[in-house]
Design a protein around this motif. Structure first.
Motif, PDB file in Angstrom:
ATOM      1  N   THR A   1       3.689   5.990   2.657  1.00  0.00           N
ATOM      2  CA  THR A   1       3.645   4.548   2.865  1.00  0.00           C
ATOM      3  C   THR A   1       3.166   4.270   4.291  1.00  0.00           C
ATOM      4  O   THR A   1       2.882   5.182   5.057  1.00  0.00           O
TER       5      THR A   1
ATOM      6  N   ALA B   1       8.805  11.628   1.654  1.00  0.00           N
ATOM      7  CA  ALA B   1       7.786  11.143   0.723  1.00  0.00           C
ATOM      8  C   ALA B   1       8.369  10.955  -0.674  1.00  0.00           C
ATOM      9  O   ALA B   1       8.034   9.995  -1.379  1.00  0.00           O
ATOM     10  N   ARG B   2       9.248  11.849  -1.083  1.00  0.00           N
ATOM     11  CA  ARG B   2       9.891  11.700  -2.395  1.00  0.00           C
ATOM     12  C   ARG B   2      10.825  10.477  -2.409  1.00  0.00           C
ATOM     13  O   ARG B   2      10.849   9.726  -3.392  1.00  0.00           O
TER      14      ARG B   2
ATOM     15  N   GLY C   1       8.711   7.447  -2.638  1.00  0.00           N
ATOM     16  CA  GLY C   1       8.203   7.281  -3.988  1.00  0.00           C
ATOM     17  C   GLY C   1       9.241   6.683  -4.915  1.00  0.00           C
ATOM     18  O   GLY C   1       8.935   5.805  -5.741  1.00  0.00           O
TER      19      GLY C   1
ATOM     20  N   ALA D   1       7.309   4.870  -7.887  1.00  0.00           N
ATOM     21  CA  ALA D   1       6.163   5.714  -8.216  1.00  0.00           C
ATOM     22  C   ALA D   1       6.615   6.924  -9.032  1.00  0.00           C
ATOM     23  O   ALA D   1       7.810   7.231  -9.121  1.00  0.00           O
TER      24      ALA D   1
ATOM     25  N   LYS E   1       9.539   3.036  -4.181  1.00  0.00           N
ATOM     26  CA  LYS E   1       8.386   2.276  -4.675  1.00  0.00           C
ATOM     27  C   LYS E   1       8.289   2.279  -6.201  1.00  0.00           C
ATOM     28  O   LYS E   1       7.446   1.579  -6.771  1.00  0.00           O
TER      29      LYS E   1
ATOM     30  N   VAL F   1       5.101   9.747  -2.261  1.00  0.00           N
ATOM     31  CA  VAL F   1       4.036   8.872  -1.750  1.00  0.00           C
ATOM     32  C   VAL F   1       4.090   8.850  -0.227  1.00  0.00           C
ATOM     33  O   VAL F   1       5.116   9.148   0.382  1.00  0.00           O
TER      34      VAL F   1
ATOM     35  N   TRP G   1       0.834  -1.217   0.000  1.00  0.00           N
ATOM     36  CA  TRP G   1       0.000   0.000   0.000  1.00  0.00           C
ATOM     37  C   TRP G   1       0.856   1.249   0.000  1.00  0.00           C
ATOM     38  O   TRP G   1       1.821   1.367   0.748  1.00  0.00           O
ATOM     39  N   PHE G   2       0.482   2.191  -0.837  1.00  0.00           N
ATOM     40  CA  PHE G   2       1.019   3.549  -0.727  1.00  0.00           C
ATOM     41  C   PHE G   2       0.023   4.499  -1.369  1.00  0.00           C
ATOM     42  O   PHE G   2      -0.838   4.104  -2.161  1.00  0.00           O
ATOM     43  N   MET G   3       0.116   5.755  -0.996  1.00  0.00           N
ATOM     44  CA  MET G   3      -0.804   6.783  -1.478  1.00  0.00           C
ATOM     45  C   MET G   3      -0.009   7.844  -2.225  1.00  0.00           C
ATOM     46  O   MET G   3       0.885   8.489  -1.646  1.00  0.00           O
ATOM     47  N   ASP G   4      -0.299   7.995  -3.506  1.00  0.00           N
ATOM     48  CA  ASP G   4       0.372   9.020  -4.304  1.00  0.00           C
ATOM     49  C   ASP G   4      -0.015  10.407  -3.822  1.00  0.00           C
ATOM     50  O   ASP G   4      -1.169  10.652  -3.435  1.00  0.00           O
ATOM     51  N   LEU G   5       0.944  11.307  -3.856  1.00  0.00           N
ATOM     52  CA  LEU G   5       0.703  12.696  -3.454  1.00  0.00           C
ATOM     53  C   LEU G   5       1.029  13.626  -4.619  1.00  0.00           C
ATOM     54  O   LEU G   5       2.096  13.507  -5.236  1.00  0.00           O
TER      55      LEU G   5
END
Length: 670
Positions: free
Chosen positions: A216, A201-202, A205, A210, A208, A214, A181-185
Motif C-alpha cells: 500500500t 504485506a499480508r 492485504g 485482497a 484491504k 499487497v 491504491w495497492f499492488m498485489d504481490l
C-alpha cells in the motif's frame, strides 16, 4: 435524549464516551455548540461595563467550552478513523467553522474592547502570563483582519471560508488516493523480502480484502518494500504510485486546489498590508522573516547536497555492479542504500527489526519520561474510538497528570503521517482541567508489531509532543502545551528523539521478539555508529520541500505551482535520484491548512535548538541529569506559550544556539 457530545461526561477522567457517540450526533451537537458560542461572544462584546481583563480576555478564554468538546471528538475520529459520513461532515463543517471564527474576529465591538485594554496594558496591573495572553489575543484579532472595513472585511471572510473548504478537499483527496491504491504481490514477488515486510504485506492485504499480500502507500509498508525488494520493476511501480498521490487526474487531483490556495493566501496577506504571505506568516515566529528562514536552509543545503551527491555516486556504482546500465533512479536509492548500510556497517534492518518491538518501544518512551520527569503510566480499560487504540493514566507521585491515548497502526481510514493532538488541553481557568493527549501513527501491524529504526524515532518524536501537552502548567488554555510559535513547537518532540539513541535505553528495551534477549552489544554499537547513515539523502529531501514551500509564499502566488516546484529544484541542483519528501500535490503540511504553510522549515529551526539542548545533558555527564531535566520542564515543557520562545530557550540553555550543532548532529560538518 441528551446528545452525548454535549452532556457532562460522567466517565473516568471525563473522557469522551465513544461507545455512546454516533456519527449522527455530530451535526446537531455542532449546531447547538456554535449557537452557544455565538451567544457567549455577543455577551462579551455587548457588555455595557468598561472592558477589563476579567470581563473581556478571561471571558474569551472561558467561552466555547461546548464547541471545544464537540470538535475535540470530531477531529480526532475524522483524522484517525474516517468514513464516508465523517468525510461528508468534515466538508460541511469546514466552511461553517471558518465563517464562525471569521465572524468573531470581525466583531468590531469585541475588537474595540481588546484594543482598549491593549492601549491601557501598562496600567492594568497584569501579571506576566496575563500580559502575554492579552498581547496574543489582540495580535490574533489584528492579524485576522479585525481592523478591516466594508468590502475588504467581506472579502477576508470569504477567503477564510474558501480556504477551509479547499484544505478539507486537499486532505480528503490525498486520503482517497492513499486508500484506493495497492499492488498485489504473488509468492514470487515476495522473494528477497524479510519476514517483517512479508507479514506487513499480508496484514495489509487482509485489511484491504485482497486475496493475498499487497503493498500500500502507507509509509511504514512502502518504504521497507523499496528498501528490500530486489524487483526493480515492482519498486518503480510502487514508487511512481507513491509520488503521484494527489496528481492522478480526475476528482482527487490536488494541483488546481494548491494553486487556488496559494492565490487566496496571497490576497489575504495583501488585504492585511503585507507584501506576501510568507512575510505575514513568519512575523510572529522565532525566525521572523523569510530571509532568515532561507539563510538557515541554504546553510544546510550545501553540505547536505555535497554528501548526497557523493553517496549517490557510490550507489550508482553498486547499481552498475548488478549489471544494470543507466542512472540511479529514485526507486533505486533506498534499495542500494540499505545494501550499502549492510556492507559498511554490517547492519541489517531485517536482523535489527525484531529488537524494536512496538510494545517495548512504548515502554522505553514511558521509562525515559519516568526517569526525567517522574511520570508513571497505568493502563486504562475505557471505551475508545477504535479497537487499535489504548490508553494510560499518567500520574506523578500518585497525583493525576493526564490521560494518554496511543493509536499506532496504519489503516485505510486513517490519514497518513503521525501526529499528536489534545482532545482537552491543560488549563487552570476557569477551572482546573487535566489534558487528554493522543499520539497517532501509521505503523505496520504484525504479531508482534515490529518497528524500523525510523518508526521508533517517530514514536519518540510524537511522545515528545505529548510530554509538552502533559507537563503544561499554565493558567489559560490558549497558551497551553503546544500553543507556541510554529518553529518552537518541534523542539520538545525532536529533542525527545535523542533518548532513543541513549545506549542504556536500547540495552534495556531493545529485546528480541522471539528470544527476549537484549540487543547484542555489537549490533547496538552498529546502530549508534550508523545513526547518521544516509543523512545526505534525508536532509536533501527535507530541505528541498522546505525551500519549495518558502518559494510558494515569498512573492507573488505562482499560477502553476508544479512549474515553480520544478524551477526551485532545478536552481538548487536537486540530485536526480532524490525527490522532495512531500511533492506539492501531497504536501498536506502546507495545503491541508495554514499550520505549516511557509513553516515547513520549522523542523530544522527546532533541530538547531534540539541538537544544542541535548548537548546540555551530555555536558552534564548524563542523558538523565536531574538538574537539566528539571530545567527543561520548568523553562520549556511546562511553560507553553506563556513567554517568548527565545526567552524560554535562553532560560534553559543560557544562550541561543548556532547551526553548527545541527550540522555536527547530522554528520554534515566539514
Amino acid at each position: 435524549m441528551t446528545n452525548p457530545l454535549l452532556a457532562d461526561w460522567k466517565t473516568p477522567f471525563e473522557l469522551a464516551p465513544f461507545d455512546k457517540i454516533t456519527d449522527e450526533d455530530f451535526a446537531p451537537a455542532l449546531d447547538i455548540a456554535l449557537e452557544e458560542h455565538s451567544a457567549e461572544i455577543a455577551a462579551i462584546a455587548d457588555n455595557p461595563a468598561p472592558p477589563t481583563f476579567a470581563n473581556t480576555v478571561e471571558a474569551l478564554e472561558a467561552a466555547g467550552a461546548a464547541l471545544d468538546q464537540v470538535l475535540g471528538v470530531f477531529y480526532t475520529v475524522s483524522g484517525a478513523d474516517s468514513n464516508p459520513r465523517r468525510e461528508e461532515l468534515q466538508r460541511a463543517f469546514s466552511p461553517r467553522l471558518a465563517a464562525h471564527y471569521a465572524e468573531i474576529s470581525a466583531n468590531k465591538a469585541l475588537f474595540h474592547r481588546l484594543a482598549t485594554l491593549w492601549e491601557q496594558r501598562d496600567t492594568l496591573g497584569l501579571g506576566a502570563e496575563q500580559a502575554r495572553v492579552l498581547m496574543l489575543h489582540h495580535r490574533a484579532f489584528v492579524r485576522s483582519g479585525a481592523a478591516l472595513q466594508g468590502e475588504e472585511e467581506a472579502r477576508m471572510k470569504a477567503i477564510k471560508g474558501r480556504l477551509a473548504t479547499l484544505g478539507t478537499e486537499f486532505t480528503q483527496n490525498l486520503l482517497a488516493d492513499e486508500r484506493d491504491w495497492f499492488m498485489d504481490l504473488s509468492d514470487a514477488d515476495l522473494e528477497g523480502l524479510p519476514d517483517f515486510v512479508v507479514d506487513a504485506a499480508r496484514a495489509a492485504g487482509a485489511e484491504k480484502g485482497a486475496k493475498g499480500p499487497v503493498v500500500t502507500l502507507s509509509r511504514s509498508l512502502i518504504v521497507p518494500f523499496l528498501q528490500f525488494s530486489p524487483r526493480r520493476d515492482l519498486r518503480e511501480r510502487a514508487f511512481r504510485a507513491w509520488v503521484a498521490r494527489g496528481a492522478n487526474g480526475g476528482k482527487t487531483d490536488n494541483r488546481a486546489i494548491a494553486a487556488e490556495i496559494l492565490k487566496l493566501r496571497e490576497e489575504r496577506a495583501t488585504l492585511l498590508g503585507y507584501p506576501n504571505f510568507a512575510t505575514y506568516k513568519l512575523e510572529p515566529e522565532m525566525a521572523g522573516t523569510p530571509d532568515r528562514v532561507r539563510d538557515l536552509l541554504m546553510a544546510v543545503w550545501g553540505p547536505a547536497r555535497a554528501r548526497a551527491e557523493a553517496d549517490g555516486a557510490r550507489l550508482e556504482e553498486m547499481l552498475h555492479e548488478d549489471g544494470i546500465n543507466g542512472a540511479l533512479e529514485p526507486w533505486d536509492w533506498r534499495y542500494y542504500a540499505e545494501k550499502r548500510r549492510h556492507a559498511e556497517h554490517d547492519l541489517d534492518e531485517a536482523a535489527l527489526k525484531p529488537y524494536l518491538q512496538l510494545d517495548r518501544m512504548i515502554e522505553a518512551a514511558f521509562a525515559c519520561a519516568h526517569r526525567l520527569f517522574n511520570l508513571d503510566f497505568r493502563p486504562l480499560d475505557v471505551p475508545l474510538y477504535h479497537p487499535d487504540c489504548r490508553a494510560w493514566e499518567v500520574t506523578r507521585d500518585g497525583k493525576h497528570v493526564a490521560v494518554f491515548i496511543g493509536d499506532y497502526f496504519a489503516r485505510g481510514s486513517k490519514r497518513s503521517g503521525a501526529w499528536c493532538s489534545a482532545m482537552r488541553a491543560q488549563a487552570k481557568f476557569p477551572e482546573e482541567q487535566a489534558p487528554v493527549v493522543i499520539n497517532v501513527c501509521n505503523f505496520a501491524k504484525g504479531s508482534p508489531a515490529l518497528l524500523s529504526y525510523d518508526d521508533a524515532r517517530t514514536l519518540f518524536h510524537e511522545f515528545g509532543h505529548a510530554l509538552h501537552q502533559m507537563l503544561s502548567d499554565v493558567t489559560y488554555e490558549s497558551i497551553s502545551g503546544t500553543s507556541v510559535a510554529r518553529d518552537f513547537v518541534e523542539l520538545p518532540s525532536q529533542l525527545y528523539e535523542h533518548w532513543l539513541e541513549v545506549p542504556e535505553v536500547l540495552k534495556e528495551f531493545a529485546t528480541h521478539a522471539k528470544t527476549g534477549e537484549p540487543m547484542p552489544q555489537d549490533m547496538l554499537d552498529k546502530v549508534l555508529e550508523a545513526a547518521n547513515f544516509d543523512q545526505g539523502f534525508q536532509t536533501v529531501e527535507y530541505v528541498a520541500s522546505a525551500l519549495v514551500d518558502l518559494a510558494f509564499h515569498d512573492g507573488p502566488a505562482p499560477v502553476d505551482p508544479m512549474a515553480t516546484q520544478a524551477d526551485v529544484l532545478a536552481d538548487l541542483g536537486m540530485p536526480h535520484a532524490i525527490t522532495m519528501r512531500h511533492a506539492t500535490p501531497q504536501f498536506a503540511h502546507v495545503f491541508s491548512g495554514d499550520g505549516y504553510s511557509s513553516g515547513y522549515y520549522s523542523y530544522m529551526w527546532s533541530e538547531v535548538m534540539d541538537a544544542d539542548a541535548f548537548a546540555a545533558f551530555e555536558e552534564a555527564g548524563s542523558a538523565f541529569d536531574p538538574e537539566r531535566a528539571r530545567a527543561l520542564e520548568q523553562n520549556i515543557l511546562s511553560t507553553g506559550g506563556s513567554r517568548d520562545p527565545a526567552e524560554l530557550y535562553v532560560a534553559f540553555r543560557g544562550r541561543l544556539p548556532g547551526v553548527d550543532a545541527l550540522l555536527k548532529g547530522r554528520g554534515l560538518a566539514a
